[in-house]
Design an enzyme around this catalytic site. Structure first.
Site, mmCIF file in Angstrom:
data_model
loop_
_atom_site.group_PDB
_atom_site.id
_atom_site.type_symbol
_atom_site.label_atom_id
_atom_site.label_comp_id
_atom_site.label_asym_id
_atom_site.label_seq_id
_atom_site.Cartn_x
_atom_site.Cartn_y
_atom_site.Cartn_z
ATOM 1 N N ASP A 55 -0.200 5.088 1.054
ATOM 2 C CA ASP A 55 -0.407 6.128 2.215
ATOM 3 C C ASP A 55 -0.255 5.302 3.405
ATOM 4 O O ASP A 55 -1.202 4.398 3.849
ATOM 5 C CB ASP A 55 -1.883 6.955 2.239
ATOM 6 C CG ASP A 55 -2.094 7.641 1.000
ATOM 7 O OD1 ASP A 55 -1.200 8.681 1.369
ATOM 8 O OD2 ASP A 55 -2.561 7.501 0.165
ATOM 9 N N ASP A 110 1.025 -1.090 -0.090
ATOM 10 C CA ASP A 110 -0.116 0.007 0.099
ATOM 11 C C ASP A 110 0.709 1.252 -0.077
ATOM 12 O O ASP A 110 2.039 1.186 0.180
ATOM 13 C CB ASP A 110 -0.792 0.007 1.158
ATOM 14 C CG ASP A 110 -1.684 1.118 1.577
ATOM 15 O OD1 ASP A 110 -2.393 1.338 0.370
ATOM 16 O OD2 ASP A 110 -1.614 1.867 2.583
#
Length: 252
Positions: A29, A27
């Site tokens: 963020d 991922d």
């Protein structure tokens, strides 16, 4: 009890069950960079401008519960249940522009990220970024972190059938990389992202940058780490190395 690995060893951790590893997915963020505080500031400032919550700034608890890890559609619906979705998404677009201006000045990698990136590169594993962020944000963050040449694919939740917590972004990633879920593991920081990865059949390492540890474990995280320097992570990666060495020796 852990599932058997390819070499039939039932005692290894869930990350080592992916041996021989083909790919590692990240991922963005909160996972590559501690960006949630910048998102929070961007939301806070723009919500204050429109008098949201009677002018009381949103706190961390509200941000985590309603916004962090969510797609723009879900965040807009949580923030503005009485608004037309189109109006809510327009606000989200303005917030993303605000976030990008903040990121250019203040974005920092999660501690130890470079070491983990080097480990993946040294092993020759395939890698992709899998995010609910808009593509313009994702590409900016990856560039600011110096990882443009590292990732072989960038998968955007909004460009899939459904974003996280649905499994489609992770399923698209392994399809593009031409690897299997059984030989891939992921790094995530939100319960939404962990649920997506687990639903796609991959063990998840939870990077506990901001979100409550309890929620990450309840979402199905296989391993919880503070950052990429956490000894628990390196113990797990060393176990992968040992299991892969056993496989090579057995097939020699």
């Amino acid at each position: 009890m852990a599932a058997p690995t390819a070499n039939g060893n039932p005692t290894v951790s869930s990350l080592a069950t992916t041996v021989p590893v083909q790919a590692v997915l990240f991922d963005i963020d909160g996972t590559l960079c501690d960006s949630d505080p910048l998102h929070h500031v961007a939301f806070q400032e723009l919500l204050l401008e429109i008098g949201y919550n009677n002018g009381v700034p949103i706190d961390d608890e509200f941000f985590i519960k309603n916004i962090a890890g969510r797609s723009d559609v879900e965040a807009a619906q949580n923030l503005f249940p009485d608004w037309d979705l189109e109006k809510g998404l327009k606000f989200l677009d303005e917030k993303e522009a605000k976030y990008r201006s903040l990121a250019k000045e203040r974005l920092e990698p999660v501690k130890g990220l470079g070491k983990a990136v080097q480990w993946v590169k040294d092993h020759g594993y395939k890698r992709a970024a899998v995010t609910n962020a808009p593509r313009i944000n994702a590409e900016l963050m990856i560039s600011l972190l110096g990882l443009s040449d590292f990732f072989q694919a960038i998968i955007i939740g909004g460009e899939c059938e459904q974003p996280k917590p649905a499994p489609y972004p992770y399923l698209k990633a392994i399809k593009e990389l031409e690897v299997s879920a059984e030989h891939t593991f992921i790094f995530e920081d939100s319960a939404s992202g962990i649920r997506a990865g687990v639903a796609a059949g991959m063990p998840a390492v939870a990077v506990a940058t901001r979100n409550p540890e309890k929620s990450l474990l309840e979402a199905g995280a296989s391993l919880l780490i503070k950052d990429y320097e956490d000894p628990k992570l390196w113990a797990a990666l060393e176990e992968i190395d040992r299991e892969e060495a056993k496989l090579k020796k057995a097939s020699a």
